[in-house]
Design a protein around this motif. Structure first.
Motif, PDB file in Angstrom:
ATOM      1  N   VAL A 207      -8.356 -11.430  -6.033  1.00 18.09           N
ATOM      2  CA  VAL A 207      -7.453 -10.669  -5.179  1.00 18.09           C
ATOM      3  C   VAL A 207      -7.891 -10.852  -3.737  1.00 18.09           C
ATOM      4  O   VAL A 207      -9.089 -10.788  -3.432  1.00 18.09           O
ATOM      5  CB  VAL A 207      -7.456  -9.162  -5.524  1.00 18.09           C
ATOM      6  N   TRP A 208      -6.912 -11.088  -2.853  1.00 13.38           N
ATOM      7  CA  TRP A 208      -7.153 -11.141  -1.414  1.00 13.38           C
ATOM      8  C   TRP A 208      -6.373  -9.999  -0.772  1.00 13.38           C
ATOM      9  O   TRP A 208      -5.144  -9.896  -0.941  1.00 13.38           O
ATOM     10  CB  TRP A 208      -6.711 -12.476  -0.819  1.00 13.38           C
ATOM     11  N   PHE A 209      -7.047  -9.126  -0.058  1.00 19.13           N
ATOM     12  CA  PHE A 209      -6.430  -7.970   0.572  1.00 19.13           C
ATOM     13  C   PHE A 209      -6.044  -8.344   2.010  1.00 19.13           C
ATOM     14  O   PHE A 209      -6.901  -8.724   2.812  1.00 19.13           O
ATOM     15  CB  PHE A 209      -7.407  -6.794   0.587  1.00 19.13           C
ATOM     16  N   HIS A 210      -4.748  -8.221   2.319  1.00 22.76           N
ATOM     17  CA  HIS A 210      -4.256  -8.623   3.645  1.00 22.76           C
ATOM     18  C   HIS A 210      -4.062  -7.447   4.592  1.00 22.76           C
ATOM     19  O   HIS A 210      -4.193  -7.605   5.812  1.00 22.76           O
ATOM     20  CB  HIS A 210      -2.923  -9.357   3.502  1.00 22.76           C
ATOM     21  N   ALA A 211      -3.725  -6.302   4.079  1.00 25.13           N
ATOM     22  CA  ALA A 211      -3.434  -5.141   4.921  1.00 25.13           C
ATOM     23  C   ALA A 211      -3.889  -3.881   4.196  1.00 25.13           C
ATOM     24  O   ALA A 211      -3.981  -3.849   2.965  1.00 25.13           O
ATOM     25  CB  ALA A 211      -1.936  -5.069   5.225  1.00 25.13           C
ATOM     26  N   ARG A 217       2.374   5.424  -2.032  1.00 25.81           N
ATOM     27  CA  ARG A 217       3.758   4.953  -1.966  1.00 25.81           C
ATOM     28  C   ARG A 217       4.040   4.026  -3.150  1.00 25.81           C
ATOM     29  O   ARG A 217       3.125   3.560  -3.839  1.00 25.81           O
ATOM     30  CB  ARG A 217       3.988   4.214  -0.644  1.00 25.81           C
ATOM     31  N   TRP A 218       5.333   3.738  -3.390  1.00 31.56           N
ATOM     32  CA  TRP A 218       5.699   2.754  -4.403  1.00 31.56           C
ATOM     33  C   TRP A 218       5.152   1.393  -4.016  1.00 31.56           C
ATOM     34  O   TRP A 218       5.172   1.001  -2.841  1.00 31.56           O
ATOM     35  CB  TRP A 218       7.214   2.667  -4.538  1.00 31.56           C
ATOM     36  N   THR A 219       4.672   0.650  -5.011  1.00 30.03           N
ATOM     37  CA  THR A 219       4.087  -0.671  -4.811  1.00 30.03           C
ATOM     38  C   THR A 219       4.754  -1.646  -5.772  1.00 30.03           C
ATOM     39  O   THR A 219       4.950  -1.331  -6.954  1.00 30.03           O
ATOM     40  CB  THR A 219       2.567  -0.630  -5.087  1.00 30.03           C
ATOM     41  N   LEU A 220       5.092  -2.828  -5.272  1.00 33.22           N
ATOM     42  CA  LEU A 220       5.712  -3.866  -6.105  1.00 33.22           C
ATOM     43  C   LEU A 220       4.683  -4.936  -6.439  1.00 33.22           C
ATOM     44  O   LEU A 220       4.105  -5.557  -5.543  1.00 33.22           O
ATOM     45  CB  LEU A 220       6.897  -4.508  -5.378  1.00 33.22           C
ATOM     46  N   ALA A 243       8.217  -1.126   1.838  1.00 36.37           N
ATOM     47  CA  ALA A 243       8.964  -1.632   2.993  1.00 36.37           C
ATOM     48  C   ALA A 243       8.951  -3.156   3.047  1.00 36.37           C
ATOM     49  O   ALA A 243       9.447  -3.750   4.001  1.00 36.37           O
ATOM     50  CB  ALA A 243       8.386  -1.058   4.286  1.00 36.37           C
ATOM     51  N   GLY A 244       8.395  -3.807   2.025  1.00 40.02           N
ATOM     52  CA  GLY A 244       8.347  -5.266   1.977  1.00 40.02           C
ATOM     53  C   GLY A 244       7.135  -5.876   2.622  1.00 40.02           C
ATOM     54  O   GLY A 244       7.035  -7.098   2.720  1.00 40.02           O
ATOM     55  N   GLY A 245       6.189  -5.075   3.069  1.00 36.61           N
ATOM     56  CA  GLY A 245       4.972  -5.604   3.678  1.00 36.61           C
ATOM     57  C   GLY A 245       4.021  -6.153   2.634  1.00 36.61           C
ATOM     58  O   GLY A 245       3.812  -5.535   1.570  1.00 36.61           O
ATOM     59  N   LEU A 246       3.434  -7.312   2.918  1.00 39.87           N
ATOM     60  CA  LEU A 246       2.512  -7.944   1.977  1.00 39.87           C
ATOM     61  C   LEU A 246       1.144  -7.271   2.064  1.00 39.87           C
ATOM     62  O   LEU A 246       0.477  -7.331   3.098  1.00 39.87           O
ATOM     63  CB  LEU A 246       2.385  -9.435   2.289  1.00 39.87           C
ATOM     64  N   LEU A 247       0.738  -6.642   0.980  1.00 41.38           N
ATOM     65  CA  LEU A 247      -0.546  -5.961   0.936  1.00 41.38           C
ATOM     66  C   LEU A 247      -1.664  -6.855   0.421  1.00 41.38           C
ATOM     67  O   LEU A 247      -2.801  -6.790   0.900  1.00 41.38           O
ATOM     68  CB  LEU A 247      -0.448  -4.725   0.035  1.00 41.38           C
TER      69      LEU A 247
END
Length: 267
Positions: A207-211, A217-220, A243-247
């Motif tokens: 796993v690489w964490f970007h943000a 919140r809901w997570t996809l 909100a579509g942000g890449l986590l």
């Protein structure tokens, strides 16, 4: 002594036995195979408890070496590989009955270096978490799962899923990163291979964490099959916020095995 976990917060609570030695005493109660996301999240938390509080996880790479028992406590031994000015590196082994069931390398970065993420690939366009509740992920604790449109009809399990935690979460960046790691192994993006072999247990995981994630919140979780054969299947995936942000990004290799024919089927 072990105690049955009531919530995901119980599962991620670690007892400090000694310097760099921790134990997860809360279990899911039933003696079945230990969910890989659980041991990865606990290992990441153990590692995070040994780094500077200003540092946040930015990557983990783990290997599932033996089947764990979900009814047994797990001990985590942390090795401090390096403490630099910007990055701190840790290795963790998870043990049950004196045997290593999981090993992990994790790296942490000073949060002062965080900045906005330039996201090249947008989140998929699909329905939000308004669909019916999906009840087949029974190994997940304190979660609600809803399944949107699926891109791979031949997949044995959903490769896309909206997930949220159903308990109040404290504002702890390490905990939220561990919760993301917990979800990262929840589904398989593998398809059956050409010889009919079906996806099985995880072999290795990254796993690489970007943000910074807000797991209240809901997570996809969105997984994509890439290769299957030779007894192994490999897929990649992305984790987005609502909100579509890449986590985060993930990659996983799983065992593929041909299932024996049922007696009397003539196959």
């Amino acid at each position: 002594m072990s105690a049955r976990a009531q919530t995901i917060l119980d599962l991620l609570e670690l007892e400090r036995i000694d310097r760099d030695l921790f134990r997860a005493c809360a279990t899911t109660g039933e003696s079945v195979s230990l969910y890989g996301g659980q041991v990865a999240a606990q290992a990441l938390r153990a590692a995070g408890l040994t780094v500077d509080p200003r540092c946040r996880p930015h990557s983990l790479h783990g290997y599932f070496l033996r089947k764990g028992d979900s009814a047994a406590p797990t001990v985590f031994q942390v090795h401090r590989d390096r403490d630099g000015r910007s990055f701190q590196a840790r290795r963790v082994v998870a043990l049950q009955d004196g045997e290593v069931i999981f090993s992990m390398a994790a790296s942490f970065q000073d949060a002062d270096e965080e900045s906005a993420v330039s996201q090249v690939e947008p989140a998929p366009v699909l329905s939000g978490p308004e669909g019916p509740v999906y009840d087949d992920f029974l190994f997940l604790v304190s979660t609600e799962v809803r399944v949107p449109e699926q891109p791979h009809p031949s997949a044995l399990w959903p490769t896309r899923a909206w997930v949220r935690f159903t308990v109040d979460l404290p504002e702890d960046p390490l905990l939220h990163a561990c919760l993301l790691a917990y979800l990262s192994d929840m589904t398989t993006g593998n398809l059956p291979s050409a010889d009919g072999a079906r996806p099985g247990p995880s072999i290795d995981h990254a796993v690489w964490f970007h943000a910074a994630a807000d797991m209240a919140r809901w997570t996809l979780v969105d997984c994509h099959p890439r290769a299957a054969g030779g007894g192994r299947g490999w897929y990649v995936g992305s984790v987005f916020d609502d909100a579509g942000g890449l986590l985060a990004s993930l990659a996983q290799e799983s065992l593929l095995r041909v299932q024996p024919a049922a007696p009397g089927t003539g196959e």
